[in-house]
Design a protein around this motif. Sequence first.
Motif, PDB file in Angstrom:
ATOM      1  N   ARG A 185      43.490  35.504  40.475  1.00  0.00           N
ATOM      2  CA  ARG A 185      43.425  36.534  40.770  1.00  0.00           C
ATOM      3  C   ARG A 185      42.452  38.233  40.191  1.00  0.00           C
ATOM      4  O   ARG A 185      43.022  38.823  41.261  1.00  0.00           O
ATOM      5  CB  ARG A 185      44.956  36.337  39.903  1.00  0.00           C
ATOM      6  CG  ARG A 185      45.489  37.767  39.358  1.00  0.00           C
ATOM      7  CD  ARG A 185      46.812  38.025  39.027  1.00  0.00           C
ATOM      8  NE  ARG A 185      47.813  39.494  39.049  1.00  0.00           N
ATOM      9  CZ  ARG A 185      47.666  40.332  37.859  1.00  0.00           C
ATOM     10  NH1 ARG A 185      47.420  38.971  36.822  1.00  0.00           N
ATOM     11  NH2 ARG A 185      47.882  40.724  38.092  1.00  0.00           N
ATOM     12  N   LEU A 197      41.133  38.410  43.822  1.00  0.00           N
ATOM     13  CA  LEU A 197      41.790  39.085  44.567  1.00  0.00           C
ATOM     14  C   LEU A 197      41.748  40.675  43.829  1.00  0.00           C
ATOM     15  O   LEU A 197      42.538  42.005  44.584  1.00  0.00           O
ATOM     16  CB  LEU A 197      43.357  38.793  44.646  1.00  0.00           C
ATOM     17  CG  LEU A 197      43.899  37.315  45.101  1.00  0.00           C
ATOM     18  CD1 LEU A 197      44.860  37.150  45.178  1.00  0.00           C
ATOM     19  CD2 LEU A 197      43.286  37.379  46.652  1.00  0.00           C
ATOM     20  N   ASN A 228      40.093  44.152  46.022  1.00  0.00           N
ATOM     21  CA  ASN A 228      39.964  45.136  46.639  1.00  0.00           C
ATOM     22  C   ASN A 228      41.542  45.546  46.785  1.00  0.00           C
ATOM     23  O   ASN A 228      41.796  45.337  47.372  1.00  0.00           O
ATOM     24  CB  ASN A 228      40.092  43.787  47.903  1.00  0.00           C
ATOM     25  CG  ASN A 228      40.159  44.684  49.127  1.00  0.00           C
ATOM     26  OD1 ASN A 228      39.462  45.681  49.375  1.00  0.00           O
ATOM     27  ND2 ASN A 228      40.801  44.064  50.594  1.00  0.00           N
ATOM     28  N   THR A 275      42.008  41.810  52.550  1.00  0.00           N
ATOM     29  CA  THR A 275      41.171  40.278  51.957  1.00  0.00           C
ATOM     30  C   THR A 275      41.192  39.436  52.606  1.00  0.00           C
ATOM     31  O   THR A 275      41.991  39.042  52.535  1.00  0.00           O
ATOM     32  CB  THR A 275      41.519  39.816  50.427  1.00  0.00           C
ATOM     33  OG1 THR A 275      41.225  41.144  49.362  1.00  0.00           O
ATOM     34  CG2 THR A 275      40.493  39.115  49.944  1.00  0.00           C
ATOM     35  N   GLY A 289      36.484  36.573  50.895  1.00  0.00           N
ATOM     36  CA  GLY A 289      37.061  38.006  50.979  1.00  0.00           C
ATOM     37  C   GLY A 289      35.697  38.969  50.556  1.00  0.00           C
ATOM     38  O   GLY A 289      34.620  39.009  50.912  1.00  0.00           O
ATOM     39  N   GLN A 332      45.930  34.406  56.766  1.00  0.00           N
ATOM     40  CA  GLN A 332      46.327  35.630  55.695  1.00  0.00           C
ATOM     41  C   GLN A 332      47.762  35.495  54.910  1.00  0.00           C
ATOM     42  O   GLN A 332      47.311  35.802  53.869  1.00  0.00           O
ATOM     43  CB  GLN A 332      45.891  37.185  56.770  1.00  0.00           C
ATOM     44  CG  GLN A 332      44.846  37.849  56.939  1.00  0.00           C
ATOM     45  CD  GLN A 332      43.259  38.247  56.004  1.00  0.00           C
ATOM     46  OE1 GLN A 332      42.731  37.318  55.898  1.00  0.00           O
ATOM     47  NE2 GLN A 332      44.206  38.704  55.361  1.00  0.00           N
ATOM     48  N   VAL A 368      47.328  34.054  51.357  1.00  0.00           N
ATOM     49  CA  VAL A 368      46.645  36.076  50.536  1.00  0.00           C
ATOM     50  C   VAL A 368      47.589  36.694  49.708  1.00  0.00           C
ATOM     51  O   VAL A 368      47.126  36.501  48.533  1.00  0.00           O
ATOM     52  CB  VAL A 368      45.425  36.275  50.709  1.00  0.00           C
ATOM     53  CG1 VAL A 368      44.464  37.063  49.371  1.00  0.00           C
ATOM     54  CG2 VAL A 368      44.164  34.692  51.056  1.00  0.00           C
ATOM     55  N   TYR A 369      48.439  36.637  50.238  1.00  0.00           N
ATOM     56  CA  TYR A 369      49.203  37.902  49.914  1.00  0.00           C
ATOM     57  C   TYR A 369      50.886  37.361  49.727  1.00  0.00           C
ATOM     58  O   TYR A 369      51.644  38.101  48.488  1.00  0.00           O
ATOM     59  CB  TYR A 369      49.128  38.407  51.513  1.00  0.00           C
ATOM     60  CG  TYR A 369      48.205  39.868  51.760  1.00  0.00           C
ATOM     61  CD1 TYR A 369      48.451  40.755  50.221  1.00  0.00           C
ATOM     62  CD2 TYR A 369      47.221  39.735  52.211  1.00  0.00           C
ATOM     63  CE1 TYR A 369      46.686  41.570  50.600  1.00  0.00           C
ATOM     64  CE2 TYR A 369      46.360  39.979  52.235  1.00  0.00           C
ATOM     65  CZ  TYR A 369      46.025  41.185  50.921  1.00  0.00           C
ATOM     66  OH  TYR A 369      44.832  42.179  51.296  1.00  0.00           O
ATOM     67  N   MET A 396      51.171  37.612  45.831  1.00  0.00           N
ATOM     68  CA  MET A 396      51.517  39.589  45.281  1.00  0.00           C
ATOM     69  C   MET A 396      52.527  39.295  45.014  1.00  0.00           C
ATOM     70  O   MET A 396      52.766  40.570  43.851  1.00  0.00           O
ATOM     71  CB  MET A 396      50.101  40.123  46.203  1.00  0.00           C
ATOM     72  CG  MET A 396      49.089  39.543  46.235  1.00  0.00           C
ATOM     73  SD  MET A 396      48.455  41.192  47.177  1.00  0.00           S
ATOM     74  CE  MET A 396      46.492  40.446  47.227  1.00  0.00           C
ATOM     75  N   ASP A 399      51.583  42.743  41.964  1.00  0.00           N
ATOM     76  CA  ASP A 399      50.297  42.978  42.304  1.00  0.00           C
ATOM     77  C   ASP A 399      50.735  44.053  43.865  1.00  0.00           C
ATOM     78  O   ASP A 399      50.229  43.947  44.879  1.00  0.00           O
ATOM     79  CB  ASP A 399      49.133  42.268  42.725  1.00  0.00           C
ATOM     80  CG  ASP A 399      49.315  41.879  41.339  1.00  0.00           C
ATOM     81  OD1 ASP A 399      48.784  43.014  40.893  1.00  0.00           O
ATOM     82  OD2 ASP A 399      48.435  40.623  41.065  1.00  0.00           O
ATOM     83  N   HIS A 428      39.147  31.289  50.210  1.00  0.00           N
ATOM     84  CA  HIS A 428      40.243  32.593  49.780  1.00  0.00           C
ATOM     85  C   HIS A 428      42.372  32.358  50.301  1.00  0.00           C
ATOM     86  O   HIS A 428      42.992  32.216  49.276  1.00  0.00           O
ATOM     87  CB  HIS A 428      40.579  34.054  50.125  1.00  0.00           C
ATOM     88  CG  HIS A 428      39.323  34.345  49.112  1.00  0.00           C
ATOM     89  ND1 HIS A 428      38.655  33.958  48.720  1.00  0.00           N
ATOM     90  CD2 HIS A 428      39.855  35.762  48.375  1.00  0.00           C
ATOM     91  CE1 HIS A 428      38.029  34.597  48.249  1.00  0.00           C
ATOM     92  NE2 HIS A 428      38.339  36.415  48.347  1.00  0.00           N
ATOM     93  N   GLY A 454      45.171  31.082  47.427  1.00  0.00           N
ATOM     94  CA  GLY A 454      46.551  31.538  47.200  1.00  0.00           C
ATOM     95  C   GLY A 454      47.317  30.210  47.420  1.00  0.00           C
ATOM     96  O   GLY A 454      48.258  30.997  46.657  1.00  0.00           O
TER      97      GLY A 454
END
Length: 748
Positions: free
Chosen positions: A319, A322, A325, A332, A337, A369, A372-373, A376, A381, A674, A678
């Motif tokens: 984290r 991450l 960015n 990212t 990354g 991708q 990675v997200y 959050m 985040d 990443h 993630g």
Amino acid sequence: MLSVLFVSLWLNNNTQAQQRNVTWTSQSKNSSESMPVGGGDIGINVWVENGEIYLYLSRSGTFDENNTLLKLGRVKLKLSPNPFEGKTFKQELILKDGYVQITGINGKLNAQVNVWIDVFKPIVNLEVKSNNNIIAEASYESWRFEDRVTIGKENNQNSYKWAPQGIVKTSKDEIAFNGNKIEFSHQNNAETVFDVVVKQQGLESYKSTMFNPLKNLSFGGVMQGENMVAAGNYTGQYLSTPYKGWTIRSAKPSTSNQIAILLKSSRDNNSIENQKYNATKSFAANKTWWNNYWKKSFIYINSSDSLANQVGKNYQLFRYMLGANAKGDWPTKFNGGLFTFDPQLTDTSFKFTPDFRNWGGGTHTAQNQRLVYWPMLKSGDFEMMKPQFDFYLNILKNAEIRTEAAWGHKGGSFTEQIENFGLPNPTEYGWKRPADFNKGMEYNAWLEYEWDTVLEFCMMILETERYNGENIQKYIPLIESSLTFFREHYTYLAKQRGAKTLDANGHLVLYPSSAAETYKMAYNASSTIAGLKTVLQRLTEIKSASEEQKQNWKAMLNTIPPISFREFNGKPTISPAKLWERLNNTESPQLYPVFPWGIYGAGKLGLDTAINTYQLDSDVLKFRSHIGWKQDNIFAARLGLTDEAARLTTLKLKDSGRRFPAFWGPGYDWTPDHNWGGSGMIGLQEMLMQCDGTKILLFPAWPKTWDVHFKLYAPYQTTVEGTLKNGKIESLKVIPESRRTDIINMLK
């Protein structure tokens, strides 16, 4: 009162133990043994080798004319006399405050170097303090001091990949002294890969209206130090890469030296170069930002199982990476990354420059991708998700243009392996495609008919509204266009086959489709159906939508076909599709209705069918792994399979085997991986807490032997902070308090 005090003390001790710093007491052998330091949209690798401090500089959005994500160079710091030539050495990542501290003692000389990045301004700082006067010598080193032709596998760093068209070269940077400063910059050539791809895909007549992030792009920086003067050039070679160096040196010995590297881009909104910079105040503000970042969300594990403790530690470390960015304009990247290092230290055959990363710099691989997200949301985040959402919003017009040009209908078509300007990667599109091949299609067995990865980002956007009350109105055209493509395209394809556009039940016929990259030429892929149903249903719940919009979405929802099933051992399982022709990869999209789409899971109808799929489907069993982007740990957590979720998440988040524990990989991609980190984060979150409508399920797949203190986000602007010790909840804080009645303790 005594019990409350005991819990509070345990939490404090646990926090101190689990959010521990990464500390090394010996120097590194090379850049693969570096530590990440990040802030704003900058990431640097820091290591000490042979008594000298090195930094690789990276920043979000530094795409060259070939769409390589270039590093901004390497910095070397040498102190004389040298405190790092003695017997006492320490390099420590101060996680709570977001910086690296390097200390050394050599006889009577001791010195401390703090390396940190300003979260609010694109400045890398090196602060040197010593008990005796020393000379600081800071050098900027570049391997791009001349044009460099990239051949063979090295082109995997750019958009040409394994099929370059003619000579591909990385253009040289402009690097020079300007008084006592070192200035460096890269200016993209007039023609970039954007122009090549537009021509390849027959879109030149639209070119002037298309989004082009590479055009006229320049980036670089300035390095300077307090009371430092220019001190000449030198040449050298690091591993397999020749370089040239520019040096500034202390004008006179001192006990205090401050060096700053201001990174610049033509995309920056304003210049801060001539503003007065107070490093001390900025350092304090920087620490405050990181302190608040850690207070926002966390998972601390305290267990007799040392591997479980590694899981908690590495969740926090990833984290942190991450967070580097948090304020970037670009997402990212899944394949490293901002923290890649010399490629031959990942693959000995890749004797390329530090600019290299496998699977490209400006190429967007959505299947990767997304991992990675997704985490959050529960980590709260939300602001860090904006670059990923804006990526799609920025390329929407180009995606709609190519749809109209290729098929004559509406809707944005977002392919897998898409460029940062919204067109398919040119190599995946195919340089040697048949002349009469459908010009909207990628000529690629893995990627053909795979359109639905954009739906996960549409869902993430919708979830930020549900989780945090975000205003998502500017993204509604993106979501609607993505859905319109499916309706229009599969209506268009049906018309090519016959007079009817819907099947006998009034449903769209999703053929040909693709269940991830695995089940190809599929008829009604379950992953696509689950995505369309979930996004459309969620859209109808938006309060700000008009009644007309809701009716349109409901009408489309009624045309989405049902998920298909098949049997194993006489038991029902989710089928990847109704029919398919072949397998091309090793994903398990028959479980995508479990994650990411949440149609099946703990406490939901059909759980037994989903568990059957996980436990009996021969492909699912064959494909199971914890490596890279594999998400079996997430499936197991969502299905409440505690032992299996713990086993796979432990394999995901245990120490990487590299010096920095969270530098996993290369997996299927690159190092640090990443999407490996993630998917590990998501699995751990789902073991702890799952959300279903207004219900919040705690510990649905959590081992009772893993004591934990956590704080996570839930829908409807809710945070849940709790402690579990010896299998029992010892404290639980829910904000707002009214949501406490929605908590279900799954350990009972």
